[in-house]
Design a protein around this motif. Structure first.
Motif, PDB file in Angstrom:
ATOM      1  N   LEU A 259       0.735  -1.188  -0.059  1.00  0.00           N
ATOM      2  CA  LEU A 259      -0.053   0.277  -0.010  1.00  0.00           C
ATOM      3  C   LEU A 259       0.761   1.240  -0.083  1.00  0.00           C
ATOM      4  CD1 LEU A 259      -2.832  -0.905   2.221  1.00  0.00           C
ATOM      5  CD2 LEU A 259      -2.966  -0.586  -0.251  1.00  0.00           C
ATOM      6  N   GLY A 260       2.265   1.018  -0.070  1.00  0.00           N
ATOM      7  CA  GLY A 260       2.964   2.215  -0.058  1.00  0.00           C
ATOM      8  C   GLY A 260       3.720   2.758   1.240  1.00  0.00           C
ATOM      9  N   VAL A 261       3.467   2.120   2.180  1.00  0.00           N
ATOM     10  CA  VAL A 261       4.279   2.470   3.544  1.00  0.00           C
ATOM     11  C   VAL A 261       5.578   2.241   3.158  1.00  0.00           C
ATOM     12  CG1 VAL A 261       4.494   2.064   5.869  1.00  0.00           C
ATOM     13  CG2 VAL A 261       2.232   1.970   5.249  1.00  0.00           C
ATOM     14  N   ARG A 262       6.467   3.220   3.772  1.00  0.00           N
ATOM     15  CA  ARG A 262       7.919   3.354   3.575  1.00  0.00           C
ATOM     16  C   ARG A 262       8.658   3.417   4.785  1.00  0.00           C
ATOM     17  NH1 ARG A 262       6.507   0.708   0.183  1.00  0.00           N
ATOM     18  NH2 ARG A 262       6.695   0.663  -2.025  1.00  0.00           N
ATOM     19  N   ASP A 263       8.070   3.689   5.763  1.00  0.00           N
ATOM     20  CA  ASP A 263       8.794   3.988   7.054  1.00  0.00           C
ATOM     21  C   ASP A 263       8.081   3.021   8.112  1.00  0.00           C
ATOM     22  OD1 ASP A 263      10.349   5.686   5.923  1.00  0.00           O
ATOM     23  OD2 ASP A 263       9.437   7.411   7.179  1.00  0.00           O
ATOM     24  N   PHE A 264       8.651   2.171   8.662  1.00  0.00           N
ATOM     25  CA  PHE A 264       8.196   1.208   9.708  1.00  0.00           C
ATOM     26  C   PHE A 264       8.649   1.309  11.011  1.00  0.00           C
ATOM     27  CE2 PHE A 264       7.023  -1.091   5.646  1.00  0.00           C
ATOM     28  CZ  PHE A 264       5.871  -1.280   5.813  1.00  0.00           C
ATOM     29  N   LEU A 265       8.095   1.792  11.918  1.00  0.00           N
ATOM     30  CA  LEU A 265       8.632   2.129  13.448  1.00  0.00           C
ATOM     31  C   LEU A 265       8.490   1.252  14.415  1.00  0.00           C
ATOM     32  CD1 LEU A 265       8.138   6.107  12.745  1.00  0.00           C
ATOM     33  CD2 LEU A 265      10.017   4.742  11.850  1.00  0.00           C
ATOM     34  N   LEU A 266       9.369   0.661  14.741  1.00  0.00           N
ATOM     35  CA  LEU A 266       8.931  -0.550  15.930  1.00  0.00           C
ATOM     36  C   LEU A 266       9.110   0.277  17.304  1.00  0.00           C
ATOM     37  CD1 LEU A 266       8.770  -3.765  16.867  1.00  0.00           C
ATOM     38  CD2 LEU A 266      11.441  -3.696  16.883  1.00  0.00           C
ATOM     39  N   GLY A 267       7.652   0.129  17.852  1.00  0.00           N
ATOM     40  CA  GLY A 267       7.726   0.750  19.156  1.00  0.00           C
ATOM     41  C   GLY A 267       8.038  -0.051  20.351  1.00  0.00           C
ATOM     42  N   LEU A 268       9.170   0.442  21.152  1.00  0.00           N
ATOM     43  CA  LEU A 268       9.861  -0.321  22.302  1.00  0.00           C
ATOM     44  C   LEU A 268       9.764   0.447  23.521  1.00  0.00           C
ATOM     45  CD1 LEU A 268      12.814  -1.673  20.394  1.00  0.00           C
ATOM     46  CD2 LEU A 268      10.993  -2.958  21.092  1.00  0.00           C
ATOM     47  N   ARG A 269       9.176   0.124  24.481  1.00  0.00           N
ATOM     48  CA  ARG A 269       9.185   0.760  25.679  1.00  0.00           C
ATOM     49  C   ARG A 269      10.197  -0.076  26.610  1.00  0.00           C
ATOM     50  NH1 ARG A 269       4.597   4.474  26.219  1.00  0.00           N
ATOM     51  NH2 ARG A 269       2.986   3.834  24.785  1.00  0.00           N
ATOM     52  N   PRO A 270      10.484   0.754  27.932  1.00  0.00           N
ATOM     53  CA  PRO A 270      11.195  -0.081  28.631  1.00  0.00           C
ATOM     54  C   PRO A 270      10.239  -0.777  29.680  1.00  0.00           C
ATOM     55  CG  PRO A 270      10.919   2.213  29.409  1.00  0.00           C
ATOM     56  CD  PRO A 270      10.449   2.135  28.068  1.00  0.00           C
ATOM     57  N   PRO A 271      10.963  -1.948  30.059  1.00  0.00           N
ATOM     58  CA  PRO A 271      12.150  -2.602  29.713  1.00  0.00           C
ATOM     59  C   PRO A 271      12.203  -3.128  28.338  1.00  0.00           C
ATOM     60  CG  PRO A 271      10.664  -4.255  31.012  1.00  0.00           C
ATOM     61  CD  PRO A 271       9.941  -2.957  30.794  1.00  0.00           C
ATOM     62  N   VAL A 272      13.216  -2.805  27.837  1.00  0.00           N
ATOM     63  CA  VAL A 272      13.329  -2.894  26.263  1.00  0.00           C
ATOM     64  C   VAL A 272      13.360  -4.372  26.039  1.00  0.00           C
ATOM     65  CG1 VAL A 272      14.839  -2.643  24.072  1.00  0.00           C
ATOM     66  CG2 VAL A 272      14.309  -0.741  25.955  1.00  0.00           C
ATOM     67  N   ASP A 273      12.611  -4.681  24.850  1.00  0.00           N
ATOM     68  CA  ASP A 273      12.703  -6.311  24.217  1.00  0.00           C
ATOM     69  C   ASP A 273      13.863  -6.161  23.227  1.00  0.00           C
ATOM     70  OD1 ASP A 273      12.273  -8.536  23.300  1.00  0.00           O
ATOM     71  OD2 ASP A 273      10.072  -8.071  22.609  1.00  0.00           O
ATOM     72  N   TRP A 274      15.107  -6.432  23.957  1.00  0.00           N
ATOM     73  CA  TRP A 274      16.176  -6.463  22.797  1.00  0.00           C
ATOM     74  C   TRP A 274      16.256  -7.482  21.879  1.00  0.00           C
ATOM     75  CZ3 TRP A 274      19.015  -1.999  23.587  1.00  0.00           C
ATOM     76  CH2 TRP A 274      18.997  -1.329  24.731  1.00  0.00           C
ATOM     77  N   GLU A 275      15.580  -8.695  21.943  1.00  0.00           N
ATOM     78  CA  GLU A 275      15.670  -9.872  21.296  1.00  0.00           C
ATOM     79  C   GLU A 275      14.565  -9.500  20.101  1.00  0.00           C
ATOM     80  OE1 GLU A 275      16.242 -14.054  20.411  1.00  0.00           O
ATOM     81  OE2 GLU A 275      17.467 -12.158  21.160  1.00  0.00           O
ATOM     82  N   THR A 276      13.384  -8.814  20.190  1.00  0.00           N
ATOM     83  CA  THR A 276      12.677  -8.404  19.338  1.00  0.00           C
ATOM     84  C   THR A 276      13.289  -7.119  18.137  1.00  0.00           C
ATOM     85  OG1 THR A 276      10.596  -8.915  20.149  1.00  0.00           O
ATOM     86  CG2 THR A 276      10.675  -7.140  18.508  1.00  0.00           C
ATOM     87  N   MET A 277      14.037  -6.415  19.122  1.00  0.00           N
ATOM     88  CA  MET A 277      14.572  -5.429  18.288  1.00  0.00           C
ATOM     89  C   MET A 277      15.887  -6.031  17.430  1.00  0.00           C
ATOM     90  SD  MET A 277      16.957  -2.285  20.101  1.00  0.00           S
ATOM     91  CE  MET A 277      17.646  -0.880  19.251  1.00  0.00           C
ATOM     92  N   ARG A 278      16.606  -7.061  18.034  1.00  0.00           N
ATOM     93  CA  ARG A 278      17.569  -7.441  17.187  1.00  0.00           C
ATOM     94  C   ARG A 278      16.959  -8.367  15.911  1.00  0.00           C
ATOM     95  NH1 ARG A 278      19.412 -12.386  16.244  1.00  0.00           N
ATOM     96  NH2 ARG A 278      18.218 -13.366  17.897  1.00  0.00           N
TER      97      ARG A 278
END
Length: 338
Positions: free
Chosen positions: A279-298
């Motif tokens: 549909l043309g989305v070109r920025d995907f921003l993963l929301g992370l709050r503390p405590p940070v989910d480092w595994e998902t981020m990686r």
């Protein structure tokens, strides 16, 4: 070009904890990292931590080198738009021209009651947003600005120095179809929303295109951005365990629940995001709050992002191997070195 980012917020008790997230995002090759601009976010409760947005963004921008630095978004209720424009220009200098500055009409925040800050009705705040966008762009680009509006008055207003970027990207957040999207059509370089179901998102895009047609603007000039949350695991056997662990950190009935697009593997996350790419989305921003989910981020940086980039290229399919891992992963350190 598709960009991938982390939306970090600032609900931290220590600056070093937020800095660690921003530093790691740059190391992993993310393109963007951003704060919001709340005073007292409801999710943190009446006495939860929240560092000041612009001050924190300046400190983080000074300690990163490549990544785009976003404010997503600053409510027009907090500051006069001339002050917001000056803050943004200063942040652009601190970051070396990496700022993307977001504004919105404002929403729920405990700071209005706690600090006695006025919170006008929605219609009034939307009027303020439209005027604020015009004022900020004027101050960033013109030597002098005169403005007489319903909410703001500027006489021979000057802002120096101007932002480093020839056109500082103005991000407008929100999906209101009667007013917000009309303001997006008039002023935005980037339109950001929280994730919605695909039919709702498609309808909002059609509304935005309609407003662009009314004023003679090419909708392709507006970059489309989406913020979402996810919990990712290396294999399906770990998904339910990781999901339970992360959701246990949320209070009952948390509004964050609606923002989770995927609980699953990298491959399942890619499948959930692909319709938005189309549909043309070109920025995907993963929301992370503390405590940070480092595994998902990686996992998102190392597997989801390269797979989506490949899928967006019509010349080839998503490059999964038999084990469900993405092939030909770029070394994130290479992107940092470049």
């Amino acid at each position: 070009m598709i960009r991938f980012g982390v939306h970090s917020g600032q609900q931290y008790t220590r600056f070093d904890d937020c800095l660690a997230l921003w530093t790691r995002a740059e190391e992993l090759g993310y393109d963007w990292v951003s704060l919001f601009d709340h005073q007292r976010p409801p999710l943190g409760g009446p006495d939860g931590p929240c560092l000041d947005g612009p001050t924190l963004l300046a400190a983080l921008a000074a300690r990163t080198r490549r990544i785009r630095c976003g404010m997503l978004v600053s409510a027009v209720t907090w500051r006069h738009p001339a002050l917001a424009a000056s803050i943004a220009a200063t942040l652009d200098h601190v970051s070396g021209g990496r700022l993307e500055f977001g504004v919105g009409a404002g929403g729920a925040d405990l700071g209005y009651d706690q600090y006695g800050i006025p919170f006008p009705p929605a219609e009034e705040r939307l009027d303020m947003l439209d005027e604020a966008c015009e004022i900020m762009r004027g101050l960033w680009t013109h030597e002098r600005v005169d403005h007489v509006g319903k909410h703001y008055r500027l006489v021979g207003a000057c802002l120096e120095p101007k932002p480093l970027q020839d056109r500082l990207p103005l991000v407008i957040g929100g999906g209101g179809e009667k007013r917000t999207l009309r303001t997006v059509a008039r002023h935005a370089d980037v339109w950001n929303t929280l994730v919605t179901d695909i039919d709702t998102y498609r309808r909002k895009q059609a509304v935005l295109r309609g407003y662009c047609a009314e004023i003679g603007r090419n909708p392709d000039e507006i970059r489309v951005s989406m913020t979402f949350r996810a919990v990712l695991a290396e294999d399906e056997a770990l998904v339910e365990e990781r999901k339970r662990e992360r959701l246990a950190l949320l209070p009952a009935g948390s509004s964050d629940l609606s923002e989770y697009l995927a609980f699953g593997t990298a491959r399942q996350c890619v499948e959930a995001l692909l319709p938005y790419v189309r549909l043309g989305v070109r920025d995907f921003l993963l929301g992370l709050r503390p405590p940070v989910d480092w595994e998902t981020m990686r996992i998102f940086a190392e597997q989801v992002a390269p797979a989506l980039r490949s899928a967006a290229d019509e010349s080839g399919p998503v490059p999964w191997n038999e084990g469900g891992q993405v092939l030909d992963q770029p070394d994130p350190a290479d992107r940092v070195r470049r």
